[in-house]
Design an enzyme around this catalytic site. Structure first.
Site, PDB file in Angstrom:
ATOM      1  N   GLU A  40      -6.767  -1.763   0.784  1.00 52.45           N
ATOM      2  CA  GLU A  40      -5.518  -0.999   0.886  1.00 52.45           C
ATOM      3  C   GLU A  40      -4.628  -1.307  -0.317  1.00 52.45           C
ATOM      4  O   GLU A  40      -4.521  -2.460  -0.747  1.00 52.45           O
ATOM      5  CB  GLU A  40      -4.760  -1.345   2.168  1.00 52.45           C
ATOM      6  CG  GLU A  40      -3.426  -0.595   2.283  1.00 52.45           C
ATOM      7  CD  GLU A  40      -2.666  -0.935   3.546  1.00 52.45           C
ATOM      8  OE1 GLU A  40      -3.140  -0.537   4.628  1.00 52.45           O
ATOM      9  OE2 GLU A  40      -1.613  -1.608   3.456  1.00 52.45           O
ATOM     10  N   TYR A  41      -3.985  -0.262  -0.858  1.00 54.28           N
ATOM     11  CA  TYR A  41      -3.048  -0.402  -1.975  1.00 54.28           C
ATOM     12  C   TYR A  41      -1.742   0.303  -1.614  1.00 54.28           C
ATOM     13  O   TYR A  41      -1.704   1.153  -0.719  1.00 54.28           O
ATOM     14  CB  TYR A  41      -3.605   0.241  -3.244  1.00 54.28           C
ATOM     15  CG  TYR A  41      -4.953  -0.285  -3.675  1.00 54.28           C
ATOM     16  CD1 TYR A  41      -5.069  -1.422  -4.468  1.00 54.28           C
ATOM     17  CD2 TYR A  41      -6.130   0.362  -3.301  1.00 54.28           C
ATOM     18  CE1 TYR A  41      -6.305  -1.912  -4.865  1.00 54.28           C
ATOM     19  CE2 TYR A  41      -7.372  -0.112  -3.696  1.00 54.28           C
ATOM     20  CZ  TYR A  41      -7.453  -1.249  -4.473  1.00 54.28           C
ATOM     21  OH  TYR A  41      -8.683  -1.715  -4.865  1.00 54.28           O
ATOM     22  N   PHE A  42      -0.684  -0.028  -2.341  1.00 50.22           N
ATOM     23  CA  PHE A  42       0.577   0.709  -2.176  1.00 50.22           C
ATOM     24  C   PHE A  42       1.007   1.282  -3.527  1.00 50.22           C
ATOM     25  O   PHE A  42       0.655   0.722  -4.579  1.00 50.22           O
ATOM     26  CB  PHE A  42       1.677  -0.194  -1.600  1.00 50.22           C
ATOM     27  CG  PHE A  42       2.068  -1.354  -2.468  1.00 50.22           C
ATOM     28  CD1 PHE A  42       3.005  -1.205  -3.496  1.00 50.22           C
ATOM     29  CD2 PHE A  42       1.517  -2.620  -2.257  1.00 50.22           C
ATOM     30  CE1 PHE A  42       3.358  -2.281  -4.299  1.00 50.22           C
ATOM     31  CE2 PHE A  42       1.877  -3.702  -3.057  1.00 50.22           C
ATOM     32  CZ  PHE A  42       2.800  -3.535  -4.074  1.00 50.22           C
ATOM     33  N   HIS A 100      -2.184   7.179   3.888  1.00 51.11           N
ATOM     34  CA  HIS A 100      -1.352   6.998   5.072  1.00 51.11           C
ATOM     35  C   HIS A 100      -0.399   8.186   5.167  1.00 51.11           C
ATOM     36  O   HIS A 100      -0.028   8.778   4.151  1.00 51.11           O
ATOM     37  CB  HIS A 100      -0.522   5.719   4.960  1.00 51.11           C
ATOM     38  CG  HIS A 100      -1.319   4.467   5.009  1.00 51.11           C
ATOM     39  ND1 HIS A 100      -0.789   3.257   5.397  1.00 51.11           N
ATOM     40  CD2 HIS A 100      -2.618   4.213   4.725  1.00 51.11           C
ATOM     41  CE1 HIS A 100      -1.709   2.321   5.350  1.00 51.11           C
ATOM     42  NE2 HIS A 100      -2.833   2.867   4.920  1.00 51.11           N
ATOM     43  N   ARG A 130       3.240   6.411  13.159  1.00 56.31           N
ATOM     44  CA  ARG A 130       4.615   6.791  13.465  1.00 56.31           C
ATOM     45  C   ARG A 130       5.502   6.423  12.293  1.00 56.31           C
ATOM     46  O   ARG A 130       6.365   7.178  11.875  1.00 56.31           O
ATOM     47  CB  ARG A 130       5.100   6.066  14.731  1.00 56.31           C
ATOM     48  CG  ARG A 130       6.493   6.519  15.178  1.00 56.31           C
ATOM     49  CD  ARG A 130       7.171   5.484  16.060  1.00 56.31           C
ATOM     50  NE  ARG A 130       7.559   4.292  15.323  1.00 56.31           N
ATOM     51  CZ  ARG A 130       8.259   3.295  15.854  1.00 56.31           C
ATOM     52  NH1 ARG A 130       8.608   3.336  17.128  1.00 56.31           N
ATOM     53  NH2 ARG A 130       8.576   2.245  15.116  1.00 56.31           N
ATOM     54  N   GLY A 131       5.276   5.216  11.759  1.00 64.67           N
ATOM     55  CA  GLY A 131       6.073   4.734  10.636  1.00 64.67           C
ATOM     56  C   GLY A 131       7.146   3.774  11.081  1.00 64.67           C
ATOM     57  O   GLY A 131       7.542   3.743  12.253  1.00 64.67           O
ATOM     58  N   PRO A 181       5.005  -4.450  17.461  1.00 64.00           N
ATOM     59  CA  PRO A 181       6.240  -5.242  17.439  1.00 64.00           C
ATOM     60  C   PRO A 181       7.329  -4.686  18.345  1.00 64.00           C
ATOM     61  O   PRO A 181       8.199  -5.433  18.811  1.00 64.00           O
ATOM     62  CB  PRO A 181       6.668  -5.187  15.965  1.00 64.00           C
ATOM     63  CG  PRO A 181       5.393  -4.982  15.213  1.00 64.00           C
ATOM     64  CD  PRO A 181       4.539  -4.115  16.102  1.00 64.00           C
ATOM     65  N   GLN A 206      -3.468  -3.917  12.323  1.00 66.67           N
ATOM     66  CA  GLN A 206      -2.472  -4.684  11.593  1.00 66.67           C
ATOM     67  C   GLN A 206      -3.061  -6.057  11.260  1.00 66.67           C
ATOM     68  O   GLN A 206      -4.007  -6.521  11.887  1.00 66.67           O
ATOM     69  CB  GLN A 206      -1.231  -4.844  12.465  1.00 66.67           C
ATOM     70  CG  GLN A 206      -0.102  -5.611  11.821  1.00 66.67           C
ATOM     71  CD  GLN A 206       1.120  -5.685  12.723  1.00 66.67           C
ATOM     72  OE1 GLN A 206       2.054  -4.932  12.548  1.00 66.67           O
ATOM     73  NE2 GLN A 206       1.096  -6.581  13.696  1.00 66.67           N
TER      74      GLN A 206
END
Length: 614
Positions: A40-42, A100, A130-131, A181, A206
């Site tokens: 995964e990257y951002f 995403h 959902r975000g 959470p 997660q």
């Protein structure tokens, strides 16, 4: 027991394997009892950060990830960049990508526009979320709120995409081994089942550090009828404070033994922390594998060393990846049939992919697309791409704080060939193929006398397709290629070669300068295969060509790179600027092709005119 010898040997990618949805690739890997990993990257915040990420993705693609995914900023703040990074990764690095997508601050029409952009770009995989609240990562306490005219839950996004696009997309959703959470573990399992029932096919969890809890989560999912693949999210620890911040956001439980182990090291020493994180993740992954988990999803945080060390320790690092073609095939379904390209963009594939992105169809079996009206256009995108080697200060360190003579330029090219320099405007050292080593000594001699090479290949006559240096394509085949040289040189050198080319029956030559003055020994436009392969139960493949019209298009880009990347780092009126400007204004771009791939010698003409000895 799952680390079979077949995994450690050279990995062969089939064309079909490059154009499958992620869920299909996972199912195939599981059926073959293969272990696999993904990254995964951002999206970085700066243009140079994006360019550095592309280099990182390219390097990490050599570890043969099953796929990569790219995150999505709150409210779609990085949506354009997310889709662009994912598309380029597919097209240039040849890795399957997933983006995403979140509901946060997004109206349905905005989501639809983004989904369509992804589809038009050839992206087939979306992780539906959902975000988080917009200020989540800044430590804010704002609760998540549904946008007016938007969607509320990830299951709604899954359902919406399925209703609009059928099964075109492979859809994944997030899983929370310790519960979301904002909710409870039991409720989250129910919501997860709803997401799968809405049409999701894959769960990516997660981050966690309690393997027993993850395995319990998988068992609980199965007992509820959630039967799709569940990939564990593995996050290396690169910095203690950042890690503590992240696990705080995610409300991630840290087992007591891990807490004690962390307390035993110097958390102010990043190297010690990184090594601890690597060892921890390796132990976690070994336990996961021992319990039947086939896939590992690595949260890279846009870093690569820890991920590489984890894979190395798990013996999951492939020894090599057999090329399907001499150039890196894309993972974009729109280009699935493409198997022919001009040789000129070998070291700038992203530019070529962008030039041709609007084509309705791509060359298959033969070349014939250089007459496309979109092909020759040097657009604003290409001009921006010309400046992608970093800030002027960085380029000065690479290519010279000051140039005093043309010999300084020659020396830069030599250092690049010798591996002492990372890049030139026309190519990255990482993009060099192993076959260059077969002719490196002769290339160095040419560059030392000012014949500045930017692309080349040796001749090959019937090498096995599995050859570690020149091999490509399916097993039990044979590959061939004609020797090729492309370089910049002075008009005087060009004329020497031109005067002698007629004495070499097997050689052809095309020279052109910035203004378009051209000499072509073929006399008329032509297209010649320079790489081909013969494989069992298959037509002859001819994936690389030298094409007259394409060369004339490439010429504009090749000369523009001198100005945009090199000349621009020096002030106007300086000696350094004058040297580069003179090259642009007076030099020729030349390619020479030797059609005798059995016993030809492309360097003979240089010896004949006194440019090479021996």
């Amino acid at each position: 027991q799952f680390l079979g010898a077949s995994f450690h040997n050279t990995v062969r990618r089939s064309a079909l394997h490059l154009h499958m949805k992620i869920i299909d690739k996972i199912n195939e890997a599981v059926a073959q009892e293969k272990l696999f990993h993904s990254y995964e990257y951002f999206p970085p915040k700066t243009p140079q950060g994006v360019q550095n990420l592309y280099s990182r993705i390219e390097r990490q693609s050599q570890t043969d990830p099953l796929f990569i995914d790219v995150t999505w900023g709150a409210g779609g703040s990085t949506s354009k960049q997310t889709i662009e990074i994912a598309t380029n990764a597919q097209n240039v690095s040849g890795v399957e990508t997933q983006i995403h997508m979140t509901c946060t601050n997004m109206k349905v029409e905005d989501l639809d526009a983004a989904i369509q952009r992804a589809k038009d770009s050839g992206i087939q995989n979306i992780l539906c979320l959902r975000g988080d609240p917009p200020n989540f990562l800044e430590g804010g306490t704002e609760e998540w709120k549904q946008t007016e005219g938007g969607l509320r839950y990830a299951k709604d996004l899954v359902k919406h995409i399925r209703e609009k696009h059928g099964d075109y997309f492979g859809l994944a959703v997030a899983g929370y081994p310790e519960g979301h959470p904002d909710g409870s573990y039991e409720d989250d399992l129910k919501y997860l089942k709803q997401k799968i029932d809405a049409g999701a096919e894959l769960i990516i969890t997660q981050l966690f550090y309690d393997v027993d809890q993850f395995l319990k989560f998988v068992r609980d999912c199965r007992s509820m009828g959630i039967l799709c693949p569940i990939l564990p999210g593995i996050m290396p620890i690169n910095n203690y404070k950042s890690w503590k911040r992240m696990i705080g956001f995610c409300k991630c439980n840290i087992p007591e033994n891990v807490t004690k182990a962390v307390e035993s090291i110097n958390v102010e020493d990043d190297e010690q922390v990184k090594q601890f994180g690597i060892n921890l993740c390796v132990d976690m992954c070994r336990k996961l594998i021992a319990n039947g988990i086939r896939g590992l999803h690595l949260y890279t945080l846009n870093l690569e060393k820890s991920c590489a060390d984890i894979l190395q320790n798990l013996e999951l690092m492939p020894q090599g990846i057999q090329r399907t073609l001499p150039w890196k095939a894309t993972a974009n379904a729109r280009r699935a049939t493409e198997d022919v390209r001009p040789i000129f963009w070998s070291n700038r594939p992203s530019s070529y992919v962008d030039r041709t992105s609007a084509w309705d169809e791509f060359p298959n079996g033969r070349w014939g697309s250089s007459d496309s009206p979109a092909f020759g256009e040097l657009s604003d995108y290409h001009l921006v791409g010309l400046y992608s080697k970093g800030k002027p200060e960085k380029r000065k360190k690479l290519w010279g704080e000051e140039l005093t003579s043309i010999e300084d330029v020659n020396e830069v090219f030599c250092k690049f060939l010798q591996g002492e320099m990372k890049s030139l405007p026309w190519c990255e050292r990482d993009s060099f193929t192993k076959e260059i080593s077969l002719i490196q000594d002769k290339l160095l001699k040419l560059n030392r006398i000012g014949i500045l090479t930017i692309n080349s290949q040796p001749s090959v006559n019937g090498a096995d397709s599995s050859d570690p240096i020149v091999g490509w394509g399916p097993q039990d085949g044979f590959v061939y290629q004609k020797a090729y040289l492309e370089f910049f040189c002075t008009p005087e050198v060009m004329q020497k070669l031109w005067n002698k080319i007629k004495d070499f029956d097997s050689l052809s030559m095309h020279a052109i300068n910035k203004s378009g003055e051209s000499k072509n020994s073929n006399g008329k436009p032509s297209s010649t295969a320079v790489t081909w392969g013969v494989f069992p139960n298959s037509e002859i493949k001819q994936p690389t060509v030298v094409d007259t019209l394409s060369f004339e298009v490439w010429k504009d880009e090749a000369f523009a790179l001198w100005s945009a990347q090199w000349a621009s780092i020096y002030e106007k009126g300086t000696k350094s600027r004058e040297i580069i400007d003179n090259i642009v204004d007076s030099y020729f771009l030349v390619h020479i092709l030797d059609n005798d791939f059995t016993k030809g010698d492309i360097f003979a003409i240089f010896r004949e005119v006194g440019l090479l000895d021996g």
